[in-house]
Design an enzyme around this catalytic site. Sequence first.
Site, short mmCIF file in Angstrom:
data_model
loop_
_atom_site.label_atom_id
_atom_site.label_comp_id
_atom_site.label_asym_id
_atom_site.label_seq_id
_atom_site.Cartn_x
_atom_site.Cartn_y
_atom_site.Cartn_z
CB THR A 113 -11.23 1.64 0.90
OG1 THR A 113 -10.73 2.30 2.07
CG2 THR A 113 -10.79 0.19 0.93
CD GLU A 395 -10.91 7.46 8.77
OE1 GLU A 395 -12.12 7.23 8.63
OE2 GLU A 395 -10.20 7.90 7.84
C1 LIG Z 1 -28.75 11.07 10.97
C2 LIG Z 1 -27.62 10.49 11.71
C3 LIG Z 1 -26.50 11.48 11.91
C4 LIG Z 1 -25.39 10.79 12.59
C5 LIG Z 1 -24.53 11.79 13.26
C6 LIG Z 1 -23.36 11.07 13.84
C7 LIG Z 1 -22.13 11.87 13.72
C8 LIG Z 1 -21.02 10.95 13.36
C9 LIG Z 1 -19.79 11.34 14.07
C10 LIG Z 1 -18.96 10.42 14.56
C11 LIG Z 1 -19.19 8.98 14.38
C12 LIG Z 1 -18.14 8.13 14.97
C13 LIG Z 1 -16.66 8.38 14.64
C14 LIG Z 1 -16.26 8.43 13.21
C15 LIG Z 1 -16.55 7.16 12.43
C16 LIG Z 1 -16.30 7.38 10.98
C17 LIG Z 1 -16.50 6.12 10.18
C18 LIG Z 1 -15.44 6.03 9.17
C19 LIG Z 1 -15.68 4.89 8.25
C20 LIG Z 1 -14.35 4.54 7.62
C21 LIG Z 1 -13.76 5.34 6.69
C22 LIG Z 1 -12.46 4.93 6.15
O1 LIG Z 1 -11.90 3.92 6.50
S1 LIG Z 1 -11.80 6.03 5.01
C23 LIG Z 1 -10.34 5.24 4.48
C24 LIG Z 1 -9.28 5.24 5.56
N1 LIG Z 1 -8.06 4.75 5.02
C25 LIG Z 1 -6.87 4.94 5.62
O2 LIG Z 1 -6.76 5.47 6.70
C26 LIG Z 1 -5.69 4.46 4.85
C27 LIG Z 1 -4.47 4.30 5.74
N2 LIG Z 1 -3.25 4.53 4.98
C28 LIG Z 1 -2.57 5.74 5.08
O3 LIG Z 1 -2.94 6.64 5.81
C29 LIG Z 1 -1.32 5.88 4.25
O4 LIG Z 1 -1.36 4.97 3.18
C30 LIG Z 1 -0.03 5.60 5.07
C31 LIG Z 1 0.11 6.70 6.09
C32 LIG Z 1 -0.13 4.25 5.75
C33 LIG Z 1 1.15 5.58 4.16
O5 LIG Z 1 1.01 6.73 3.34
P1 LIG Z 1 2.09 7.00 2.21
O6 LIG Z 1 1.59 8.09 1.36
O7 LIG Z 1 2.44 5.70 1.57
O8 LIG Z 1 3.29 7.57 3.05
P2 LIG Z 1 4.68 6.90 3.33
O9 LIG Z 1 5.44 6.73 2.07
O10 LIG Z 1 4.50 5.72 4.23
O11 LIG Z 1 5.37 8.08 4.15
C34 LIG Z 1 4.78 8.40 5.36
C35 LIG Z 1 5.16 9.85 5.53
O12 LIG Z 1 4.00 10.61 5.32
C36 LIG Z 1 3.60 11.20 6.53
N3 LIG Z 1 2.16 11.03 6.65
C37 LIG Z 1 1.47 9.93 6.35
N4 LIG Z 1 0.16 10.14 6.59
C38 LIG Z 1 0.06 11.41 7.05
C39 LIG Z 1 -1.03 12.21 7.47
N5 LIG Z 1 -2.28 11.72 7.49
N6 LIG Z 1 -0.78 13.46 7.86
C40 LIG Z 1 0.49 13.93 7.85
N7 LIG Z 1 1.59 13.23 7.47
C41 LIG Z 1 1.34 11.98 7.07
C42 LIG Z 1 4.29 10.40 7.61
O13 LIG Z 1 4.47 11.18 8.75
C43 LIG Z 1 5.61 10.07 6.97
O14 LIG Z 1 6.44 11.18 7.03
P3 LIG Z 1 8.04 10.94 7.06
O15 LIG Z 1 8.31 9.87 8.07
O16 LIG Z 1 8.40 10.51 5.67
O17 LIG Z 1 8.57 12.29 7.43
C1 LIG Z 2 -16.84 -1.09 8.80
C2 LIG Z 2 -15.93 -0.45 7.79
C3 LIG Z 2 -16.27 0.78 7.23
C4 LIG Z 2 -15.45 1.36 6.27
N1 LIG Z 2 -15.83 2.54 5.68
C5 LIG Z 2 -15.04 3.08 4.72
C6 LIG Z 2 -15.43 4.30 4.08
O1 LIG Z 2 -16.48 4.86 4.39
N2 LIG Z 2 -14.64 4.81 3.10
C7 LIG Z 2 -13.47 4.20 2.71
O2 LIG Z 2 -12.79 4.71 1.83
N3 LIG Z 2 -13.05 3.04 3.34
C8 LIG Z 2 -13.82 2.48 4.31
N4 LIG Z 2 -13.42 1.32 4.92
C9 LIG Z 2 -12.22 0.62 4.44
C10 LIG Z 2 -11.06 0.75 5.41
O3 LIG Z 2 -10.53 2.05 5.36
C11 LIG Z 2 -10.01 -0.30 5.02
O4 LIG Z 2 -10.57 -1.57 5.29
C12 LIG Z 2 -8.73 -0.12 5.82
O5 LIG Z 2 -8.06 1.04 5.38
C13 LIG Z 2 -7.79 -1.34 5.67
O6 LIG Z 2 -7.51 -1.57 4.30
P1 LIG Z 2 -7.82 -3.02 3.68
O7 LIG Z 2 -9.15 -3.44 4.12
O8 LIG Z 2 -7.52 -2.95 2.23
O9 LIG Z 2 -6.77 -4.00 4.38
P2 LIG Z 2 -5.23 -4.12 3.94
O10 LIG Z 2 -4.61 -2.79 3.81
O11 LIG Z 2 -5.16 -5.07 2.80
O12 LIG Z 2 -4.63 -4.80 5.27
C14 LIG Z 2 -4.86 -6.19 5.48
C15 LIG Z 2 -3.82 -6.65 6.49
O13 LIG Z 2 -2.52 -6.42 5.94
C16 LIG Z 2 -1.73 -5.69 6.88
N5 LIG Z 2 -0.89 -4.71 6.21
C17 LIG Z 2 -1.23 -3.93 5.18
N6 LIG Z 2 -0.24 -3.08 4.89
C18 LIG Z 2 0.75 -3.31 5.78
C19 LIG Z 2 2.03 -2.74 6.03
N7 LIG Z 2 2.51 -1.74 5.29
N8 LIG Z 2 2.76 -3.25 7.06
C20 LIG Z 2 2.27 -4.23 7.82
N9 LIG Z 2 1.06 -4.81 7.65
C21 LIG Z 2 0.32 -4.36 6.64
C22 LIG Z 2 -2.73 -4.95 7.73
O14 LIG Z 2 -2.13 -4.69 8.99
C23 LIG Z 2 -3.89 -5.88 7.80
O15 LIG Z 2 -3.71 -6.77 8.88
C24 LIG Z 2 -14.23 0.71 5.89
C25 LIG Z 2 -13.88 -0.50 6.47
C26 LIG Z 2 -14.71 -1.08 7.43
C27 LIG Z 2 -14.32 -2.40 8.05
#
Ligand SMILES: CCCCCCCC/C=C\CCCCCCCCC/C=C/C(=O)SCCNC(=O)CCNC(=O)[C@H](O)C(C)(C)COP(=O)(O)OP(=O)(O)OC[C@H]1O[C@@H](n2cnc3c(N)ncnc32)[C@H](O)[C@@H]1OP(=O)(O)O
Ligand SMILES: Cc1cc2nc3c(=O)[nH]c(=O)nc-3n(C[C@H](O)[C@H](O)[C@H](O)COP(=O)(O)OP(=O)(O)OC[C@H]3O[C@@H](n4cnc5c(N)ncnc54)[C@H](O)[C@@H]3O)c2cc1C
Length: 627
Positions: A113, A395
């Site tokens: 991100t 996520e």
């Molecule tokens: C000492 C202490 C030890 C501790 C031990 C504890 C252990 C810990 C374990 C567990 C803890 C608890 C649980 C875990 C917590 C973890 C914390 C995480 C913190 C946060 C991290 C993050 O947030 S990382 C960033 C996450 N960001 C996102 O998820 C972004 C979301 N956006 C997307 O995924 C893509 O942009 C999106 C899918 C929305 C669009 O992608 P795009 O490339 O634009 O594709 P598009 O043109 O829309 O076409 C879609 C097309 O692609 C296929 N597709 C999309 N995604 C996938 C995929 N992931 N896999 C397969 N295919 C995919 C989709 O099906 C479409 O296909 P078609 O329709 O075109 O056929």
């Molecule tokens: C506690 C916490 C921990 C995190 N940890 C990590 C990490 O370890 N690593 C990492 O890489 N990221 C991490 N993130 C970031 C997280 O993955 C992003 O916040 C998340 O993917 C959403 O993206 P954004 O914040 O840019 O919101 P945006 O994508 O800007 O979304 C904002 C709003 O716009 C809407 N929107 C956006 N796109 C669309 C669409 N196509 N259609 C309709 N509505 C839409 C959404 O629904 C949402 O309501 C963390 C976030 C939090 C809150």
Amino acid sequence: MDEQKVLSIKGLLDDTPEEYLSHKEKYENSIRKSVLFYKTLHSTEDENMSVDEKTKLNFRNIVTSAIFKDNSPFMLHNSMFIPTIMGQGTDEQREYWMKRAKNMEIIGTYAQTELGHGTFIRGLETQATYDPDTEEFVLHSPVLSSYKWWPGGLAHTANYCIVMARLYIKGKSHGIHPFMVQIRDEETHMPLPGIKLGEIGAKLGFNTVNNGFLGFENHRISRDRMLMKNAQVLKDGTFVAGSNSKLTYGTMVYVRVLIVSNMANMLAKAVTIALRYSAIRRQSQPKPDEPEPQILDYVTQQHKLFIAIASSHAFYMNAMWLWEIYYSVSLQLASGKLDNLPELHALACCLKPLSTIDATAMIEKCRLACGGHGYMLSANLAQTYGLATAAYTYEGENTVLLLQAARSLVKAWVGHVKGRPLKGTMAYLAGDSTVKAWDGSIDGIIQSFKVVAIRKISSVVKILQDYEKSGLSPEDAWNKASVFLTAASEAHGRAVLLSVYKSEMDKRAAVLSPPLRKVLLQLVDLYVTYWALEKVGDMLLYASITDKDVDELQRRYIELLAAIRPNAVGLVDAFDFRDEILNSTLGAYDGRAYERLMEEAMKSPLNAEPVNQTFHKYLKPFMRGKL
Ligand SMILES: CCCCCCCC/C=C\CCCCCCCCC/C=C/C(=O)SCCNC(=O)CCNC(=O)[C@H](O)C(C)(C)COP(=O)(O)OP(=O)(O)OC[C@H]1O[C@@H](n2cnc3c(N)ncnc32)[C@H](O)[C@@H]1OP(=O)(O)O
Ligand SMILES: Cc1cc2nc3c(=O)[nH]c(=O)nc-3n(C[C@H](O)[C@H](O)[C@H](O)COP(=O)(O)OP(=O)(O)OC[C@H]3O[C@@H](n4cnc5c(N)ncnc54)[C@H](O)[C@@H]3O)c2cc1C
């Protein structure tokens, strides 16, 4: 992992409640505990454990890691850094980096991100430009919005991270790929040259996870730092594309599966606290000649809490079921078979949102069910809410994921209408969507949820087609219909959650003792009945339920609450959380909530002295008109 062993670690538990530490002290305390905890926790992980066993251990880790109340700065190391090396590294890269990561010789995070982009991965701006002369990638953050922003542990903890960056070769973009980047010196922990690091500031929760920002100023890394399992850059700069560009999104699918299990655990914790408190709290006097009843005997309290027990069971069953699918698809991917990946992605895009939406709402309801004492931080309900609600966003933000699932559902339905066979969890879409008469049995209600999903999907496809016939572009038609696209995905997700919970319980019922089977199946019945009443509008519209049927359902629901009441405390005790894990004045096993509330209150720094120094400095002159 034996929690007793973890909890016996000297100094692990806080003598000063985290609530009274500064932002900086909270972080420092969490690092101290993480090192202690991790040393014990991962000393038990056997090298020969299968991936599946390791992941099950990770599910256990979720429980034990809960002692952090606000989670650990090591969280991303376990939940994303290591899985990305496993899923995106070549054999050599895995060999080298897994050893260092598992031994905690390095601590990593996952930096995807950016300040300007979270959802839209293809919009990420961090650049990785290949220089064939030096066989290096030049990492650069061209504008402020391209700074990595959010990654857990990034600010002051990690010294390595996976950077998801846009690959450029000879001026041409080749999309987003993962790069292993050292960000701090292993000896001094200073940021390396060309790297800017810092913390993003205080948040609603996660305040010990050390979420940070990262900017690059033409920072060079060697070619072997691109994780090249799915796509490669040869020495001369030739780009070799992977079989599917979405394979680089693999870690996110893994974590979405993990989150469903994490929600089961979070909800179990919150309802254990709220239900135990409801068993000891007595309030009001409905019957003048009788003592104040336990608030757990108010049916409204049972309505608030028992669904949370059932939902935790439902999420856990679905998480285990989804994990098996993830595990088998991962094995297929390893042999180049990709055709089950879209369904796994769609499932994760339904179950992660629904489990986080429900868990967040029900954890808040657990807090609200505890009156004023539920509002105390020492109850640990607010912090549990703060952790759970973050999963709505991270996520993959829930709306976006539900729209992703809708893509698959629309595609499946359009294919079905054209005669293409449906498979897996979408096969039911080919079923009969007319319900002649309401069937109030558990299976009958689950079938009705499937009919609701079929009808919602087919009707939103019709809306899309009508918009396109009217001249709208597919993209504009999609956006216009998107509210009902997410509703269709939710309906599909509900049908999956309900049917998997029921079928997984049926599988286990045979080996349960009759009394246990009876109680657990009552929870299944409660869960199905609760959701039929919650979605009664859909049932009236699509499933031929009548007002008489609704009346019967309501009476059945009330009877189920009464039937579960005698076992309610036993059901939360069965989650088997130790007091130190619950970390709650209200939820302790011994029920001494009032004594614990007072003990915690006395830990407030303000109670160290009877008169605070502001009296003489401000109050007294103020009250004497002399300020
Ligand atoms: C000492 C202490 C030890 C501790 C031990 C504890 C252990 C810990 C374990 C567990 C803890 C608890 C649980 C875990 C917590 C973890 C914390 C995480 C913190 C946060 C991290 C993050 O947030 S990382 C960033 C996450 N960001 C996102 O998820 C972004 C979301 N956006 C997307 O995924 C893509 O942009 C999106 C899918 C929305 C669009 O992608 P795009 O490339 O634009 O594709 P598009 O043109 O829309 O076409 C879609 C097309 O692609 C296929 N597709 C999309 N995604 C996938 C995929 N992931 N896999 C397969 N295919 C995919 C989709 O099906 C479409 O296909 P078609 O329709 O075109 O056929
Ligand atoms: C506690 C916490 C921990 C995190 N940890 C990590 C990490 O370890 N690593 C990492 O890489 N990221 C991490 N993130 C970031 C997280 O993955 C992003 O916040 C998340 O993917 C959403 O993206 P954004 O914040 O840019 O919101 P945006 O994508 O800007 O979304 C904002 C709003 O716009 C809407 N929107 C956006 N796109 C669309 C669409 N196509 N259609 C309709 N509505 C839409 C959404 O629904 C949402 O309501 C963390 C976030 C939090 C809150």
